[in-house]
Design an enzyme around this catalytic site. Structure first.
Site, PDB file in Angstrom:
ATOM      1  N   TYR A 137       0.897  -1.313   0.356  1.00 48.11           N
ATOM      2  CA  TYR A 137       0.366   0.556   0.021  1.00 48.11           C
ATOM      3  C   TYR A 137       0.998   1.495   0.144  1.00 48.11           C
ATOM      4  O   TYR A 137       1.534   1.797   0.839  1.00 48.11           O
ATOM      5  CB  TYR A 137      -0.815   0.128   1.053  1.00 48.11           C
ATOM      6  CG  TYR A 137      -1.680  -1.404   1.387  1.00 48.11           C
ATOM      7  CD1 TYR A 137      -2.319  -1.980   0.059  1.00 48.11           C
ATOM      8  CD2 TYR A 137      -2.139  -2.012   2.761  1.00 48.11           C
ATOM      9  CE1 TYR A 137      -3.203  -3.034   0.581  1.00 48.11           C
ATOM     10  CE2 TYR A 137      -3.254  -2.624   2.423  1.00 48.11           C
ATOM     11  CZ  TYR A 137      -3.276  -3.059   1.702  1.00 48.11           C
ATOM     12  OH  TYR A 137      -4.617  -4.677   1.826  1.00 48.11           O
TER      13      TYR A 137
ATOM     14  N   HIS B 144       0.405 -11.990   1.276  1.00 50.69           N
ATOM     15  CA  HIS B 144      -0.132 -11.004   0.284  1.00 50.69           C
ATOM     16  C   HIS B 144      -0.398 -12.428  -0.645  1.00 50.69           C
ATOM     17  O   HIS B 144       0.357 -11.808  -1.669  1.00 50.69           O
ATOM     18  CB  HIS B 144       0.244  -9.673   0.050  1.00 50.69           C
ATOM     19  CG  HIS B 144      -0.896  -8.604   0.364  1.00 50.69           C
ATOM     20  ND1 HIS B 144      -0.160  -7.842   0.037  1.00 50.69           N
ATOM     21  CD2 HIS B 144      -1.658  -8.369  -0.580  1.00 50.69           C
ATOM     22  CE1 HIS B 144      -1.219  -6.455  -0.783  1.00 50.69           C
ATOM     23  NE2 HIS B 144      -2.226  -7.774  -0.438  1.00 50.69           N
TER      24      HIS B 144
END
Length: 323
Positions: free
Chosen positions: A56, A127
């Site tokens: 992010y 992830h």
């Protein structure tokens, strides 16, 4: 706000968590004071579970979250971050690099701790390993298991929007949690068929993310300006969302209330619904949605019958990520 323990270490997560992709400037750039206000408002409303990732904003989300939590009692909150996407380089030269190797996992955790300014991570999630599942199961998960055994990580798991990948990890690995992104929603509840019962049977907690499907379900009346899977909504999907809004209204719910209610059911195995926010006001609104949702079993049954709930398309922009 109620908490639920995750894993044998009983890592606590609040029934609503703050997703912090927006702290990495997901859709719009935030000023540092705005990022601080988002976290502070979440804290003031009882949220004590915060989810982030190196992906992010190339580490920006972790950095901002760590700064905003600085000075708060460390045993009073839970942070999850992710491995599998290392940030290589810095400044304008920074880029994301896939790495599901054991050494890469350790490097990723160390770098995350530095950005977060923390001594340990509560929950570490692999992830988006969809195209790298074999490597992640063979190398990333064993590395996380060693970190968990050493006490450096409290609980481990995986996060993605790909239900078959989540099922593999639940069935083949000793994971404590899965973050289901956009597949336990009014528009796409494909996780209900096998994943939810499998997690319930094995005692694996579900962290329910993406319940608004990137924003389309976040407004009372969906329109073409909303995001769906990080892109403009196809006409068919937009029509389904509008139909869902009408069904919700007929039973006294707004569409966002129904979306939050659906995302947190069934509990267990759903431990937390994780919602992002790009403003402090949006955080407060999300908490009100949780409180207003109430018992939505009747709504849930009607929606299951009327909405179809088939698999959604993959995100249009993989750089935005899925969890």
């Amino acid at each position: 706000m109620k908490t639920v323990p995750v894993g044998p270490g009983r890592v606590p997560v609040t029934e609503m968590g703050l997703g912090t992709a927006q702290l990495g400037d997901l859709y719009v750039p935030l000023e540092p004071v705005e990022a601080d206000a988002i976290v502070a408002t979440a804290w003031d409303h009882g949220i004590r579970y915060f989810d982030t990732a190196p992906h992010y904003g190339l580490g920006l989300s972790e950095h901002r979250l760590g700064r905003a939590l600085r000075g708060r009692p460390r045993d009073a909150y839970t942070v999850s971050t992710k491995v599998g996407r290392l940030v290589s380089g810095s400044g304008p030269a920074a880029r994301r690099v896939w790495d599901f190797g054991g050494e890469g996992v350790v490097r990723s955790i160390v770098a995350s701790l530095r950005r977060l300014d923390l001594g340990h991570v509560d929950i570490a999630l692999v992830h988006d390993p969809d195209e790298h599942a074999d490597e992640a199961i063979g190398h990333a998960v064993p590395a996380l298991e060693r970190l968990r055994a050493a006490g450096d990580v409290g609980a481990i798991g995986v996060g993605t929007s790909d239900v078959p990948t989540l099922l593999r990890f639940v069935r083949e690995c000793d994971v404590d949690a899965v973050m289901v992104a956009g597949r336990l929603t009014l528009l796409d509840h494909s996780a209900l068929d096998e994943l939810v019962p499998e997690c319930a049977e094995r005692g694996v907690a579900i962290l329910s993310a993406g319940v608004f499907n990137s924003g389309l379900l976040a407004t009372d009346v969906p329109d073409a300006r909303s995001h769906f899977e990080y892109a403009a909504p196809p006409a068919e999907v937009l029509g389904r969302a509008r139909e869902l809004a009408q069904i919700a209204a007929s039973q006294g719910f707004t569409l966002p209330e129904a979306a939050v209610a659906f995302g947190r059911l069934p509990a267990p195995p759903v431990a937390s619904v994780v919602l992002g926010a790009d403003s402090a006001a949006q955080v407060a609104r999300n908490v009100e949605l949780l409180r207003a949702a109430g018992d939505a079993e009747a709504l849930r049954s009607d929606v299951l019958l009327s909405s179809g709930g088939g698999p959604s398309a993959a995100p249009a922009d993989p750089e935005k990520g899925k969890t």
